[in-house]
Design a protein around this motif. Structure first.
Motif, PDB file in Angstrom:
ATOM      1  N   LEU A  71      20.216  27.826  -9.660  1.00 38.67           N
ATOM      2  CA  LEU A  71      21.291  27.647 -10.514  1.00 38.67           C
ATOM      3  C   LEU A  71      20.643  28.161 -11.950  1.00 38.67           C
ATOM      4  CD1 LEU A  71      22.661  24.198  -9.175  1.00 38.67           C
ATOM      5  CD2 LEU A  71      23.287  26.663  -8.488  1.00 38.67           C
ATOM      6  N   GLN A  72      20.856  29.492 -11.959  1.00 40.86           N
ATOM      7  CA  GLN A  72      20.386  29.971 -13.348  1.00 40.86           C
ATOM      8  C   GLN A  72      21.138  30.210 -14.521  1.00 40.86           C
ATOM      9  OE1 GLN A  72      19.034  33.884 -11.742  1.00 40.86           O
ATOM     10  NE2 GLN A  72      17.457  32.953 -10.682  1.00 40.86           N
ATOM     11  N   ALA A  73      22.482  29.534 -14.439  1.00 40.74           N
ATOM     12  CA  ALA A  73      23.242  29.668 -15.535  1.00 40.74           C
ATOM     13  C   ALA A  73      24.168  28.577 -15.447  1.00 40.74           C
ATOM     14  CB  ALA A  73      24.102  30.911 -15.127  1.00 40.74           C
ATOM     15  N   HIS A  74      25.012  27.986 -16.481  1.00 44.36           N
ATOM     16  CA  HIS A  74      25.669  27.197 -16.540  1.00 44.36           C
ATOM     17  C   HIS A  74      27.162  27.321 -16.216  1.00 44.36           C
ATOM     18  CE1 HIS A  74      22.701  24.511 -18.667  1.00 44.36           C
ATOM     19  NE2 HIS A  74      22.462  26.025 -19.424  1.00 44.36           N
ATOM     20  N   ILE A  75      27.455  28.723 -15.842  1.00 41.07           N
ATOM     21  CA  ILE A  75      28.929  28.819 -15.760  1.00 41.07           C
ATOM     22  C   ILE A  75      28.986  29.718 -14.250  1.00 41.07           C
ATOM     23  CG2 ILE A  75      30.814  30.421 -16.372  1.00 41.07           C
ATOM     24  CD1 ILE A  75      30.411  27.925 -18.401  1.00 41.07           C
ATOM     25  N   LEU A  76      29.856  29.169 -13.299  1.00 43.65           N
ATOM     26  CA  LEU A  76      30.188  29.917 -12.123  1.00 43.65           C
ATOM     27  C   LEU A  76      31.328  30.886 -12.445  1.00 43.65           C
ATOM     28  CD1 LEU A  76      29.841  30.080  -9.059  1.00 43.65           C
ATOM     29  CD2 LEU A  76      31.394  28.398  -8.826  1.00 43.65           C
ATOM     30  N   GLU A  77      31.219  32.154 -12.005  1.00 45.59           N
ATOM     31  CA  GLU A  77      32.279  33.003 -12.234  1.00 45.59           C
ATOM     32  C   GLU A  77      32.713  33.320 -10.715  1.00 45.59           C
ATOM     33  OE1 GLU A  77      32.376  37.586 -13.337  1.00 45.59           O
ATOM     34  OE2 GLU A  77      32.352  36.411 -14.961  1.00 45.59           O
ATOM     35  N   VAL A  78      33.977  33.220 -10.515  1.00 47.45           N
ATOM     36  CA  VAL A  78      34.813  33.706  -9.334  1.00 47.45           C
ATOM     37  C   VAL A  78      35.770  34.827  -9.766  1.00 47.45           C
ATOM     38  CG1 VAL A  78      35.950  33.173  -7.375  1.00 47.45           C
ATOM     39  CG2 VAL A  78      34.476  31.477  -8.216  1.00 47.45           C
ATOM     40  N   ALA A  79      35.549  36.002  -9.207  1.00 47.94           N
ATOM     41  CA  ALA A  79      36.174  37.255  -9.820  1.00 47.94           C
ATOM     42  C   ALA A  79      36.893  37.881  -8.371  1.00 47.94           C
ATOM     43  CB  ALA A  79      35.545  38.150 -10.589  1.00 47.94           C
TER      44      ALA A  79
ATOM     45  N   GLY B  23      41.086  39.939 -11.815  1.00 46.70           N
ATOM     46  CA  GLY B  23      41.138  38.368 -12.599  1.00 46.70           C
ATOM     47  C   GLY B  23      39.943  37.791 -12.109  1.00 46.70           C
ATOM     48  N   ARG B  24      39.653  36.758 -12.818  1.00 43.50           N
ATOM     49  CA  ARG B  24      38.566  35.780 -12.908  1.00 43.50           C
ATOM     50  C   ARG B  24      38.869  34.461 -13.140  1.00 43.50           C
ATOM     51  NH1 ARG B  24      36.334  34.458 -17.520  1.00 43.50           N
ATOM     52  NH2 ARG B  24      34.357  33.589 -16.739  1.00 43.50           N
ATOM     53  N   VAL B  25      38.102  33.428 -12.517  1.00 42.73           N
ATOM     54  CA  VAL B  25      37.985  31.859 -12.761  1.00 42.73           C
ATOM     55  C   VAL B  25      36.645  31.543 -13.109  1.00 42.73           C
ATOM     56  CG1 VAL B  25      38.759  29.885 -12.017  1.00 42.73           C
ATOM     57  CG2 VAL B  25      40.147  31.841 -11.260  1.00 42.73           C
ATOM     58  N   GLY B  26      36.484  30.898 -14.249  1.00 44.36           N
ATOM     59  CA  GLY B  26      35.223  30.350 -14.451  1.00 44.36           C
ATOM     60  C   GLY B  26      34.972  28.668 -14.439  1.00 44.36           C
ATOM     61  N   PHE B  27      33.937  28.312 -13.935  1.00 46.24           N
ATOM     62  CA  PHE B  27      33.587  26.703 -13.944  1.00 46.24           C
ATOM     63  C   PHE B  27      32.369  26.414 -14.638  1.00 46.24           C
ATOM     64  CE2 PHE B  27      36.344  28.025 -10.242  1.00 46.24           C
ATOM     65  CZ  PHE B  27      37.399  27.216 -10.078  1.00 46.24           C
ATOM     66  N   ASP B  28      32.444  25.398 -15.362  1.00 49.09           N
ATOM     67  CA  ASP B  28      31.245  24.602 -16.085  1.00 49.09           C
ATOM     68  C   ASP B  28      30.536  23.871 -15.006  1.00 49.09           C
ATOM     69  OD1 ASP B  28      29.440  23.742 -17.682  1.00 49.09           O
ATOM     70  OD2 ASP B  28      30.539  23.072 -19.255  1.00 49.09           O
TER      71      ASP B  28
END
Length: 803
Positions: A127-135, A148-153
């Motif tokens: 887990l190297q980032a704070h945001i998960l991106e689903v594109a 399109g994309r969806v981001g998760f904190d």
């Protein structure tokens, strides 16, 4: 400590030498989930969520033998209302990205509402980032293929605590790169934080295997459970034939029967009387078959017209359903049947013609046997093929595969280290951990459970290098790294054993330590009475004793069973490759090895050390080295002469006292591969060259090859006999050594009871009863082995510790 001197190196003729390798067990105390509260350090995780995750490890009792590992799960279910391009529907796929790790689903061609149903798992260490991106992306779009994309904190991601139900997926509106809601397009997914106990863990795409190229390579990195096929012995008896018609009537007919079932071929001797049209064979053969019974039995009657040349007199193909099933030896006897033989005519235009020739065959499927596919010395399953005849479960075996350390690099030529995974086998159940890529210190932390039906069994755990990863052709063999065998009867119940087991491999260059495997093992008994009663029952099902199979035939059947198991498991997805199955089942254990012969010889000689000690003690008494001891022995001897009824009670009481005294010296850890016992540390290179030579030998000289092969064949049988003798002696030593704590407890308790009974019972009465029992009429004797014999057969030996 301040001022402490560093350890002095080993000195050799040319200077300091490296210290010798350590081949023993290393006991550990890892932070198991059932004992300690695991600590999590996940970037962006809210403190309340971290506290909930910390408590999750205490609740998840199914994974209490391994360290809890945190994973971020993303379940991509489907999408709908996706936009279209100028040419029509797009070819969408989903890309899940977290830092430098990216997972991709399959591409759905021309799909307006595609469905993927794929789970991605990111390890907490990745887990190297704070945001998960689903594109959602499209393959057929040029340039920027983003749909399109969806981001998760990660701070807002919920934590799933087993045994909660799976998290329900939700619809999310797709956004543009700048965060604006798109007018079209939604994706259904769910995101949660869990552990390796999550049911989505085995089939998920793992960030540990992100470097695997291709769907087949990714599939080979996942954890899977396999089951061996159900094996049954097929018994076929060729009794006789009638009205055989030879092709050439000018010479006497020499008819024999060829029986073929898949790759198993057996032949009878020529029928008697020679040349008769109604020959009689009366020969019986056994085959190994597996359910479902798809392969038929092909029976061919052949006439030997010349050496190496046979002419077919008739043939019949029988389905295995025609064989009578037998679940025990008390059932209805199998009746032979006559079958019409078919034979090809000389006219190629005619296919087949029937004629009056017949053959008498007796067939039965013997479900009452246990089909051996492992060595009987360290078998993991002793149950019969018949389900009604199987014994009830007595407990559970739980094994936690924690990790490994200091593995040797297996792929230095490909620029990689080792892609390691573990395979464990107990009974018909095989388990395979996920593959950890490109590391010498993998951490699996996976736990598996088996039902135990007999404590006198052995579990085998092997570490392999995944040949599907990193090879140039993408299909290299899986290289063996090391093997661990643990006998369940040597384990105390409800105790967790956590050790580093040495992974030892013998090469032509000598013995090498390929690393250490970290295991947590626990044997839990649920039926104490049944487990104790098993020590007095036969080790194998009853049919092995009422209708025993010859040893040579049993070796052949075991080889055929191993081939069937290897072929069936290699057809699974992902396949458990043939080299893996053969190494797990020790396919080459019967081959001659001078090293093993020496090891078995020293096993036998070590058993005579006790007799030599008794002779030295007798010589010391005889020579009056200690006058007080000699006088005491004289007094004891006179007492036993005057009161002979005290001889046997004294012996059993003495064994009881020795057993209690040895309790303090009982083994504290499971058995493992013993390099000294295996005679593997100081082996001559020429002996290793002989052991790793092919069979038949690859030596160029024909005479040397013939003699060499004959020597190895005879030596292999001698080696087996010597090993059997050593096993019997080691079982006698195990009576009082507490290697099997339950068996030793039973024996010393019975010794105390027998000692008391012998004290109160006249010696003459005991002798009369014993002689009457030993000389009883055969009608009152059972063909089954006695309780003391069964108890002795179940005692552990050191055969499962041989490398």
């Amino acid at each position: 400590m301040k001022g402490a001197m560093p350890p002095r190196p080993f000195m050799g003729p040319g200077g300091p030498m490296p210290p010798p390798q350590q081949f023993g067990l290393v006991e550990t105390r890892p932070p198991l989930a059932a004992v300690l509260r695991p600590r999590f350090n996940i970037p962006g995780l809210h403190p309340s969520a971290a506290a909930a995750a910390s408590g999750a490890g205490k609740i998840a009792s199914t994974y209490d033998l391994v360290e809890s590992m945190r994973f971020l799960y993303v379940n991509v279910v489907k999408a709908r209302d996706l936009p279209v391009s100028a040419t029509g529907a797009i070819d969408p796929f989903v890309q899940v990205k977290l830092g430098n790790f990216t997972g991709t689903t399959s591409v759905k061609a021309a799909a307006h509402s595609p469905a993927w149903n794929q789970v991605f798992a990111f390890s907490a260490s990745h887990l190297q980032a704070h945001i998960l991106e689903v594109a959602v992306r499209a393959k057929d779009l040029g340039g920027d293929d983003l749909v399109g994309r969806v981001g998760f904190d990660l701070a807002e991601v919920p934590v799933r605590v087993p045994p909660d139900s799976p998290l329900a997926p939700q619809w999310y509106r797709l956004e543009s790169r700048r965060g604006d809601k798109l007018p079209h397009g939604e994706i259904m997914l769910s995101v949660w934080l869990g552990t390796q106990a999550d049911e989505a863990f085995p089939d998920a795409w793992h960030s540990d295997a992100h470097a695997a190229a291709g769907p087949a390579a990714v599939a080979s990195t996942r954890a899977k459970v396999y089951f061996s096929p159900k094996l049954v012995y097929l018994r076929v008896a060729a009794l006789g034939a009638q009205d055989l018609i030879p092709h050439d009537t000018s010479r006497p007919m020499s008819a024999c029967v060829k029986l073929q079932l898949a790759g198993q071929v057996r032949r009878t001797r020529p029928g008697a009387p020679p040349g008769a049209p109604n020959p009689i064979w009366n020969e019986e053969f056994m085959f190994v078959v597996s359910e479902p019974f798809d392969e038929p039995l092909m029976i061919t009657v052949e006439d030997r017209v010349a050496p190496g040349r046979d002419e077919m007199l008739g043939r019949i193909v029988l389905p295995l359903q025609a064989a009578m099933p037998r679940h025990d030896h008390f059932g209805k006897p199998v009746e032979p049947r006559w079958y019409n033989l078919m034979r090809h005519s000389n006219d190629p235009d005619k296919k087949e013609v029937k004629f009056a020739s017949k053959i008498q065959i007796r067939m039965s499927l013997d479900f009452g046997y246990h089909v051996l596919d492992e060595s009987t010395y360290y078998s993991s399953d002793l149950q019969p093929s018949s389900k009604p005849a199987r014994k009830p479960s007595i407990g559970m075996l739980e094994v936690g595969v924690l990790g490994a350390r200091n593995l040797i690099p297996m792929k230095p030529k490909e620029g990689r280290t080792t892609d390691a995974y573990c395979v464990a086998k107990y009974g018909p159940k095989w388990v395979r951990t996920r593959t950890i890529l490109d590391t010498l210190n993998p951490r699996w932390n996976e736990q598996y459970t088996w039902e135990v039906f007999d404590p006198c069994t052995v579990i085998t755990v092997v570490v392999f290098d995944n040949g599907q990863i990193g090879c140039k052709n993408g299909s290299g063999p899986d290289q063996r790294i090391g093997k661990v065998r643990i006998r369940l009867s040597t384990l105390e119940t409800d105790r967790v054993y956590t050790h580093f087991y040495p992974l030892l491999v013998l090469h032509q260059s000598g013995l090498k330590k390929a690393g250490e495997l970290h295991l947590a093992v626990r044997f839990t008994c649920t039926a104490w009475v049944n487990m104790m009663a098993l020590y007095g029952r036969p080790l194998l099902p009853k049919m092995h004793y009422t209708q025993p199979i010859p040893v040579m035939q049993l070796d052949y059947l075991r080889h055929q069973a191993m081939q069937i198991v290897a072929a069936r498991l290699s057809r699974a997805e992902p396949p458990l490759r043939r080299e893996v199955v053969e190494y797990m089942l020790d396919v080459d254990s019967h081959m001659f090895s001078l090293r093993r012969s020496k090891a078995n010889f020293y096993r036998i000689t070590s058993l005579f050390y006790g007799f030599m000690a008794m002779l030295k003690w007798y010589e010391g008494i005889r020579s009056w080295r200690n006058p007080i001891t000699t006088m005491l022995v004289h007094m004891l001897f006179l007492i036993l002469i005057c009161y002979p009824e005290l001889i046997l009670p004294t012996i059993f009481l003495y064994m009881f006292m020795i057993g209690l005294w040895n309790y303090r010296y009982r083994p504290r850890h499971p058995s493992h591969m013993d390099t000294k016992l295996s005679h593997a540390e100081m082996t001559h290179p020429d002996e290793l060259d002989e052991e790793f030579d092919t069979f038949p030998s690859s030596r160029p000289a024909e005479v040397v090859r013939m003699r060499y092969d004959r020597l190895r064949s005879v030596g292999g049988r001698v080696q087996t006999v010597v090993g059997d003798l050593a096993t019997q002696g080691e079982r006698a030593h195990a009576l009082l050594s507490w290697r099997d704590p339950r068996a030793t407890a039973i024996f010393i308790f019975l010794s105390l009871v027998v000692a008391i009974v012998l004290y109160v019972t006249p010696f003459q009465v005991l002798m009369v009863i014993t002689m009457l029992y030993l000389l009883r009429h055969p009608r009152f004797r059972s063909r089954m082995p006695s309780v003391p014999f069964n108890f002795y057969r179940r005692l552990p030996a050191k055969s499962d510790m041989l490398l």
